[in-house]
Design a protein around this motif. Sequence first.
Motif, PDB file in Angstrom:
ATOM      1  N   UNK A 157      40.907  76.459  78.756  1.00 11.45           N
ATOM      2  CA  UNK A 157      39.503  76.666  78.429  1.00 11.45           C
ATOM      3  C   UNK A 157      39.358  76.869  76.923  1.00 11.45           C
ATOM      4  N   UNK A 158      38.908  75.815  76.227  1.00 13.24           N
ATOM      5  CA  UNK A 158      38.736  75.861  74.776  1.00 13.24           C
ATOM      6  C   UNK A 158      37.314  75.396  74.457  1.00 13.24           C
ATOM      7  N   UNK A 159      36.600  76.218  73.679  1.00 16.32           N
ATOM      8  CA  UNK A 159      35.253  75.845  73.244  1.00 16.32           C
ATOM      9  C   UNK A 159      35.327  75.255  71.843  1.00 16.32           C
ATOM     10  N   UNK A 160      34.671  74.123  71.662  1.00 16.65           N
ATOM     11  CA  UNK A 160      34.583  73.483  70.352  1.00 16.65           C
ATOM     12  C   UNK A 160      33.353  74.047  69.640  1.00 16.65           C
ATOM     13  N   UNK A 161      33.520  75.099  68.882  1.00 15.37           N
ATOM     14  CA  UNK A 161      32.402  75.793  68.249  1.00 15.37           C
ATOM     15  C   UNK A 161      31.640  74.899  67.269  1.00 15.37           C
ATOM     16  N   UNK A 162      32.362  74.112  66.482  1.00 16.58           N
ATOM     17  CA  UNK A 162      31.685  73.263  65.498  1.00 16.58           C
ATOM     18  C   UNK A 162      30.746  72.264  66.164  1.00 16.58           C
ATOM     19  N   UNK A 163      31.180  71.709  67.268  1.00 14.56           N
ATOM     20  CA  UNK A 163      30.357  70.725  67.975  1.00 14.56           C
ATOM     21  C   UNK A 163      29.088  71.369  68.522  1.00 14.56           C
ATOM     22  N   UNK A 164      29.248  72.504  69.193  1.00 12.83           N
ATOM     23  CA  UNK A 164      28.079  73.195  69.752  1.00 12.83           C
ATOM     24  C   UNK A 164      27.159  73.667  68.639  1.00 12.83           C
TER      25      UNK A 164
END
Length: 178
Positions: free
Chosen positions: A86-93
């Motif tokens: 589970x990894x969130x792509x902060x830059x994309x969001x």
Amino acid sequence: METIFTPNEAAAFAYLPPKRVYKEIEYRVIQPVEDVPRLSFAALIYLRALKEINFEFSVKYRTALYQRLVEAIEEHASTVEFAKFFVLQLNTISQELSELIDQFNQWKSHLVSVPSIMAGQTVFPNSRLSVHHVGQIIARGESLQVILEDYPYLSELDFKFAPLYVKAYPVMGRPRKG
């Protein structure tokens, strides 16, 4: 982004029901910026991620996720790894939300709200057409072609943002006397 948002604005930009946003505040998953519930951009990122994940986590897990996300944003990290897969792509969001909010605010700046037109309701420029009216028609599922037949001067952005406007700024209280 330093802007703070009302729970209804956050719900609109995250494409979540307002009830879900208030639930996150009530359960203290999200910590409001002020005594009156106002949410940070980090809270918007969290809420948008919840929408995309479309999976129900426990309150404890959501609280931990939100705290990790805030820490990662403060450290200018581009991702948040929360579990093995589970990894969130902060830059994309963050970029997606920033662009949406910028476009929405630019669109909103052209709207008109004066007491002499429709008792002060927010209307589209050079018209007496209420933004809430169009947003509600779209939310009910009316086709854009049918709406365009009645209001040919509406733009693509009007169709995109009128429903967000209705969600972000719901009409409250009794109807105005006109």
